[in-house]
Write an enzyme that holds these catalytic residues in place. Sequence first.
Site, PDB file in Angstrom:
ATOM      1  CG  HIS A  57      -1.949  -1.013   1.477  1.00  0.00           C
ATOM      2  ND1 HIS A  57      -1.486  -2.240   2.121  1.00  0.00           N
ATOM      3  CD2 HIS A  57      -3.048  -1.096   1.349  1.00  0.00           C
ATOM      4  CE1 HIS A  57      -2.499  -3.212   2.235  1.00  0.00           C
ATOM      5  NE2 HIS A  57      -3.375  -2.465   1.722  1.00  0.00           N
ATOM      6  CG  ASP A  60       1.832  -1.271   3.375  1.00  0.00           C
ATOM      7  OD1 ASP A  60       1.069  -0.882   4.246  1.00  0.00           O
ATOM      8  OD2 ASP A  60       1.369  -2.276   2.394  1.00  0.00           O
ATOM      9  CG  MET A  91      -0.892  -5.811  -6.472  1.00  0.00           C
ATOM     10  SD  MET A  91      -0.992  -5.133  -4.563  1.00  0.00           S
ATOM     11  CE  MET A  91      -1.668  -6.520  -3.830  1.00  0.00           C
ATOM     12  CD  GLU A 184      -8.334  -8.222  -1.337  1.00  0.00           C
ATOM     13  OE1 GLU A 184      -7.193  -7.586  -1.631  1.00  0.00           O
ATOM     14  OE2 GLU A 184      -8.116  -8.924  -0.361  1.00  0.00           O
ATOM     15  CE  LYS A 186     -11.981  -9.095   5.671  1.00  0.00           C
ATOM     16  NZ  LYS A 186     -10.932  -8.372   6.472  1.00  0.00           N
ATOM     17  CD  GLU A 220      -7.652 -12.346   1.654  1.00  0.00           C
ATOM     18  OE1 GLU A 220      -7.102 -11.076   1.383  1.00  0.00           O
ATOM     19  OE2 GLU A 220      -7.829 -12.347   2.950  1.00  0.00           O
ATOM     20  CG  HIS A 223     -11.583 -11.587   1.741  1.00  0.00           C
ATOM     21  ND1 HIS A 223     -10.972 -10.401   1.302  1.00  0.00           N
ATOM     22  CD2 HIS A 223     -10.627 -11.374   3.247  1.00  0.00           C
ATOM     23  CE1 HIS A 223     -10.080  -9.773   2.030  1.00  0.00           C
ATOM     24  NE2 HIS A 223      -9.893 -10.442   2.968  1.00  0.00           N
ATOM     25  CG  ASP A 248      -5.144 -10.873  -1.982  1.00  0.00           C
ATOM     26  OD1 ASP A 248      -3.780 -10.692  -2.659  1.00  0.00           O
ATOM     27  OD2 ASP A 248      -5.411 -10.046  -1.336  1.00  0.00           O
ATOM     28  CG  ASP A 258      -9.505 -11.373   6.998  1.00  0.00           C
ATOM     29  OD1 ASP A 258      -9.378 -12.333   6.496  1.00  0.00           O
ATOM     30  OD2 ASP A 258      -8.955 -10.517   6.735  1.00  0.00           O
ATOM     31  CG  ASP A 260      -5.793 -12.073   6.593  1.00  0.00           C
ATOM     32  OD1 ASP A 260      -6.527 -12.576   5.800  1.00  0.00           O
ATOM     33  OD2 ASP A 260      -5.632 -11.051   6.804  1.00  0.00           O
ATOM     34  CG  ASP A 290      -3.650 -10.226   2.054  1.00  0.00           C
ATOM     35  OD1 ASP A 290      -3.082  -9.883   2.985  1.00  0.00           O
ATOM     36  OD2 ASP A 290      -4.636  -9.614   1.719  1.00  0.00           O
TER      37      ASP A 290
HETATM   38  C1  GLT Z   1      -5.792  -5.846   4.095  1.00  0.00           C
HETATM   39  C2  GLT Z   1      -6.897  -6.534   3.686  1.00  0.00           C
HETATM   40  C3  GLT Z   1      -6.338  -7.423   2.550  1.00  0.00           C
HETATM   41  C4  GLT Z   1      -6.039  -6.495   1.360  1.00  0.00           C
HETATM   42  C5  GLT Z   1      -4.850  -5.648   1.396  1.00  0.00           C
HETATM   43  C6  GLT Z   1      -5.106  -4.485   0.262  1.00  0.00           C
HETATM   44  S1  GLT Z   1      -4.992  -4.770   3.003  1.00  0.00           S
HETATM   45  O1  GLT Z   1      -4.646  -6.320   4.912  1.00  0.00           O
HETATM   46  O2  GLT Z   1      -7.079  -7.701   4.836  1.00  0.00           O
HETATM   47  O3  GLT Z   1      -7.043  -8.618   2.258  1.00  0.00           O
HETATM   48  O4  GLT Z   1      -5.556  -7.393   0.295  1.00  0.00           O
HETATM   49  O5  GLT Z   1      -5.917  -3.625   0.587  1.00  0.00           O
HETATM   50 MN    MN Z   2      -6.493  -9.595   0.389  1.00  0.00          MN
HETATM   51 MN    MN Z   3      -8.027 -11.341   4.548  1.00  0.00          MN
END
Ligand code: GLT
Ligand code: MN
Ligand code: MN
Length: 387
Positions: A57, A60, A91, A184, A186, A220, A223, A248, A258, A260, A290
């Site tokens: 980002h 970041d 990206m 993306e 979510k 993702e 998500h 992702d 979430d 991750d 991600d």
């Molecule tokens: C954030 C989010 C991710 C996105 C990122 C891109 S930022 O961490 O949870 O899923 O991909 O903005």
């Molecule tokens: Mn993501």
């Molecule tokens: Mn996520």
Amino acid sequence: MSSSDYQPKPEHKFSFGLWTVGNRGRDPFGEAVRPTIPPNDIVALLAEVGAWGVNLHDNDLVPIDASPSERDRIVREFKSACKRHGIVVPMATVNLFYDPVFRDGAFTANNRDVRAYAVQKTMRAMELGAELGAKIFVLWGGREGTETDACRRPDHAVKNLRESVNYLCEYNIDKKYGFKFALEAKPNEPRGDIYMPTTGAYLGFITTLDHPEMVGVNPEVAHEHMAGLNFVHAVAQAWEAGKLFHIDLNDQYPGRYDQDLRFGSATPKAMFWLVKFLEDVGYDGPRHFDAHAYRTEDVAGVKDFARGCMRTYLILKEKAKRWNADKEIREILAEVNGSPTGHVGKYSSQNAKSLLNRSFDRAALSQKGLQYERLDQLTIDVLLGVR
Ligand code: GLT
Ligand code: MN
Ligand code: MN
């Protein structure tokens, strides 16, 4: 391939976000547990574990309040760190969720100045991404949503999102950046509900844009799993529509916040189908992880996490090869799925007439079992390493 071969190589296109390996383990209930790793050191860490790319980002790398000269110095030093360590930036994205100005959303906020500022911030992030060589620009609308729908008409949110993305596409053309945008989805978190909750919703939205060819999706794992959906199906629909511009990878138990998690660590069978799909169809974009390390970990554990993501991908890739080559699996598939696509062809009134006149033996068509139990057990055998 033996286990010693599960070594990441540049051709695998494994990438991580600065925010992923840089995640400090902060959560709503607890403080950070790991030190801040400066971006240039993250690049070194990624090179050490064998990654190919780093994504970011705007903030970041460049603090939101940096002066133009600070910004230029930071970017210069980051570029030279990437060069030194042989890491590319495939990206870039924009942070439209952290600063309090986005508490009501960015492109969909009620305040039109906030919406315009979000577009301006994205234009600057595009400039930054282009300078670093990125060709994919992700837009994740984390704050684009509601806790109460009293705040606005949801169709107005869709209109404002469209106006923003259309504007950014024109800017992309004007500046000759050559970006492909990847949207993306979510379903929720950090908002109670986020607009465009699934990849499918974005695929529908994209067809309403002025430049649909410039815009695809960034599905993702976590998500879609949060929403209890089948990720591979979402990815396949995007791929089939020519819209899989980025992905992702991580993992997630359905019905939770979430998470991750490290790629393949929660739903390895589903992730096997995913890797098999990506490899079978020849997806050649980045494999972006991600995800972040458990909060229990120190920096050494972060490296274990990053290595694990890539290793699991390569193990599943090898399993997919084995699955595709398996004689018994092939025989069953030939029998039950011998003509995988096509059944009536393109419509004409002539062939419609002959279709209507065709007689089908329903009893014969439904008599035989399909051997999917056997097929699935063979899959399990392959995955558990006994086949
Ligand atoms: C954030 C989010 C991710 C996105 C990122 C891109 S930022 O961490 O949870 O899923 O991909 O903005
Ligand atoms: Mn993501
Ligand atoms: Mn996520």
